[in-house]
Design a protein around this motif. Sequence first.
Motif, mmCIF file in Angstrom:
data_model
loop_
_atom_site.group_PDB
_atom_site.id
_atom_site.type_symbol
_atom_site.label_atom_id
_atom_site.label_comp_id
_atom_site.label_asym_id
_atom_site.label_seq_id
_atom_site.Cartn_x
_atom_site.Cartn_y
_atom_site.Cartn_z
ATOM 1 N N PRO A 175 0.825 -1.212 0.000
ATOM 2 C CA PRO A 175 0.000 0.000 0.000
ATOM 3 C C PRO A 175 0.862 1.265 0.000
ATOM 4 N N GLY A 176 0.510 2.193 -0.871
ATOM 5 C CA GLY A 176 1.264 3.441 -0.973
ATOM 6 C C GLY A 176 2.305 3.420 -2.068
ATOM 7 N N GLU A 177 2.710 2.218 -2.515
ATOM 8 C CA GLU A 177 3.674 2.128 -3.623
ATOM 9 C C GLU A 177 2.980 2.531 -4.928
ATOM 10 N N SER A 178 3.739 3.117 -5.834
ATOM 11 C CA SER A 178 3.151 3.525 -7.106
ATOM 12 C C SER A 178 4.159 3.360 -8.233
ATOM 13 N N VAL A 179 3.643 3.293 -9.438
ATOM 14 C CA VAL A 179 4.470 3.242 -10.644
ATOM 15 C C VAL A 179 3.920 4.291 -11.609
ATOM 16 N N ARG A 180 4.776 4.739 -12.529
ATOM 17 C CA ARG A 180 4.367 5.779 -13.471
ATOM 18 C C ARG A 180 4.395 5.250 -14.902
ATOM 19 N N TYR A 181 3.362 5.641 -15.629
ATOM 20 C CA TYR A 181 3.246 5.312 -17.051
ATOM 21 C C TYR A 181 3.254 6.610 -17.859
ATOM 22 N N SER A 182 3.693 6.512 -19.113
ATOM 23 C CA SER A 182 3.612 7.632 -20.042
ATOM 24 C C SER A 182 2.883 7.174 -21.296
ATOM 25 N N LEU A 183 2.074 8.067 -21.823
ATOM 26 C CA LEU A 183 1.406 7.839 -23.106
ATOM 27 C C LEU A 183 1.850 8.921 -24.080
ATOM 28 N N VAL A 184 2.445 8.507 -25.178
ATOM 29 C CA VAL A 184 2.748 9.446 -26.247
ATOM 30 C C VAL A 184 1.648 9.271 -27.283
ATOM 31 N N LEU A 185 0.724 10.219 -27.297
ATOM 32 C CA LEU A 185 -0.397 10.137 -28.238
ATOM 33 C C LEU A 185 0.116 10.310 -29.659
ATOM 34 N N ALA A 186 -0.483 9.571 -30.581
ATOM 35 C CA ALA A 186 -0.025 9.605 -31.980
ATOM 36 C C ALA A 186 -1.216 9.642 -32.919
ATOM 37 N N ASN A 187 -0.997 10.203 -34.105
ATOM 38 C CA ASN A 187 -2.089 10.311 -35.077
ATOM 39 C C ASN A 187 -2.216 9.026 -35.887
ATOM 40 N N ILE A 188 -3.046 9.074 -36.911
ATOM 41 C CA ILE A 188 -3.319 7.882 -37.703
ATOM 42 C C ILE A 188 -2.069 7.374 -38.422
ATOM 43 N N HIS A 189 -1.082 8.260 -38.631
ATOM 44 C CA HIS A 189 0.181 7.884 -39.267
ATOM 45 C C HIS A 189 1.243 7.494 -38.238
ATOM 46 N N LYS A 190 0.825 7.422 -36.972
ATOM 47 C CA LYS A 190 1.700 7.033 -35.854
ATOM 48 C C LYS A 190 2.807 8.049 -35.608
ATOM 49 N N LYS A 191 2.505 9.309 -35.889
ATOM 50 C CA LYS A 191 3.407 10.399 -35.536
ATOM 51 C C LYS A 191 2.938 11.021 -34.228
ATOM 52 N N GLY A 192 3.907 11.369 -33.368
ATOM 53 C CA GLY A 192 3.582 11.865 -32.045
ATOM 54 C C GLY A 192 2.822 13.178 -32.057
ATOM 55 N N LEU A 193 1.946 13.338 -31.050
ATOM 56 C CA LEU A 193 1.178 14.569 -30.890
ATOM 57 C C LEU A 193 1.458 15.230 -29.540
ATOM 58 N N GLN A 194 1.427 14.430 -28.477
ATOM 59 C CA GLN A 194 1.503 14.985 -27.127
ATOM 60 C C GLN A 194 1.850 13.865 -26.151
ATOM 61 N N LYS A 195 2.589 14.202 -25.099
ATOM 62 C CA LYS A 195 2.937 13.214 -24.079
ATOM 63 C C LYS A 195 2.146 13.486 -22.800
ATOM 64 N N LEU A 196 1.551 12.409 -22.265
ATOM 65 C CA LEU A 196 0.798 12.489 -21.019
ATOM 66 C C LEU A 196 1.339 11.453 -20.037
ATOM 67 N N GLU A 197 1.262 11.747 -18.754
ATOM 68 C CA GLU A 197 1.752 10.810 -17.740
ATOM 69 C C GLU A 197 0.691 10.591 -16.669
ATOM 70 N N PHE A 198 0.718 9.408 -16.088
ATOM 71 C CA PHE A 198 -0.165 9.120 -14.971
ATOM 72 C C PHE A 198 0.486 8.091 -14.053
ATOM 73 N N ALA A 199 0.033 8.066 -12.806
ATOM 74 C CA ALA A 199 0.549 7.129 -11.807
ATOM 75 C C ALA A 199 -0.524 6.124 -11.452
ATOM 76 N N VAL A 200 -0.090 4.899 -11.145
ATOM 77 C CA VAL A 200 -0.975 3.877 -10.610
ATOM 78 C C VAL A 200 -0.446 3.507 -9.234
ATOM 79 N N GLU A 201 -1.273 3.710 -8.207
ATOM 80 C CA GLU A 201 -0.850 3.506 -6.822
ATOM 81 C C GLU A 201 -1.635 2.362 -6.194
ATOM 82 N N LYS A 202 -0.934 1.535 -5.434
ATOM 83 C CA LYS A 202 -1.586 0.447 -4.696
ATOM 84 C C LYS A 202 -2.277 1.053 -3.474
ATOM 85 N N GLN A 203 -3.544 0.764 -3.361
ATOM 86 C CA GLN A 203 -4.317 1.325 -2.253
ATOM 87 C C GLN A 203 -4.155 0.513 -0.981
#
Length: 274
Positions: free
Chosen positions: A246-274
């Motif tokens: 409990p309290g441990e977390s890991v971070r993920y990143s998403l690099v959004l891409a268009n239909i041609h798989k070219k990058g648009l924007q990077k987003l990050e989020f955490a997943v934490e064990k409750q």
Amino acid sequence: MKSKVYEGMLLVLFLLTTALAACTDDEPKDRVKEIRMNVLPETGIMYPLFDDKQEYPIECLLVKTDDNPNQIEQLGMNRIEGFTYERGHEYYLSVKRTILANPPADGYNRTYKLIRILQDRLVAEPSTKVDNDIKSEADIKYNDLCPFTKYSISTKYLVNADGAIFYADGRKLPSYKSARIWLDNILDKADTNWNKFQSIPYQAYYSFVVTPFADQLRLVYNDSDGPMFKDVVPEEEFSKIKSMQPGESVRYSLVLANIHKKGLQKLEFAVEKQ
């Protein structure tokens, strides 16, 4: 004398009846026709009626009709009554088209109703294969004018030992297999590139997933609202998260891409064990 008056009244009545019938026949009527319609496998962007400033883009169907085969028309996703569009499919439909004689002031001048689907062809499954020349996040090529700030996601998810998923504020998501990472469009309408950023090259069709559990990138399909949680965090990784303290977390990143798989924007989020 009475006979002549009576005959005159009959003549007047006849003329009035004929005039009324003529008026009735002259009233505009709806024009109904069965047409063939081709629904293309890709979608487009259109704007609602009276959105003169084009501030509220919406996804739409791209169609061709047999009486105008060289013209691609935009049609709202729900404009064909009885028809449900599925991405990656090309359809050939028989449709009843009604051109309204007296359309509503705040609506369209024609309606469509599905008669039958003549052909339903799967054109291509969304490809989630990572190109050989993309081995890390640094190899992702960005589209012009990118990265930008257009989309946002929840920046933190909580997971308990039973695998239930919650937002940081305590709201529970659907089950692991049904939960989605929602992409919200937060682009400022005052942005000088607002219209351009609503076009197909700037729509987030894919996400490159940078995971804390592996060195290789994964590519997932976003659908129209965002990627499925189970695609971003596969079962093997989800099991590891459930077994964390409990309290441990890991971070993920998403690099959004268009239909041609070219990058648009990077987003990050955490997943934490409750």
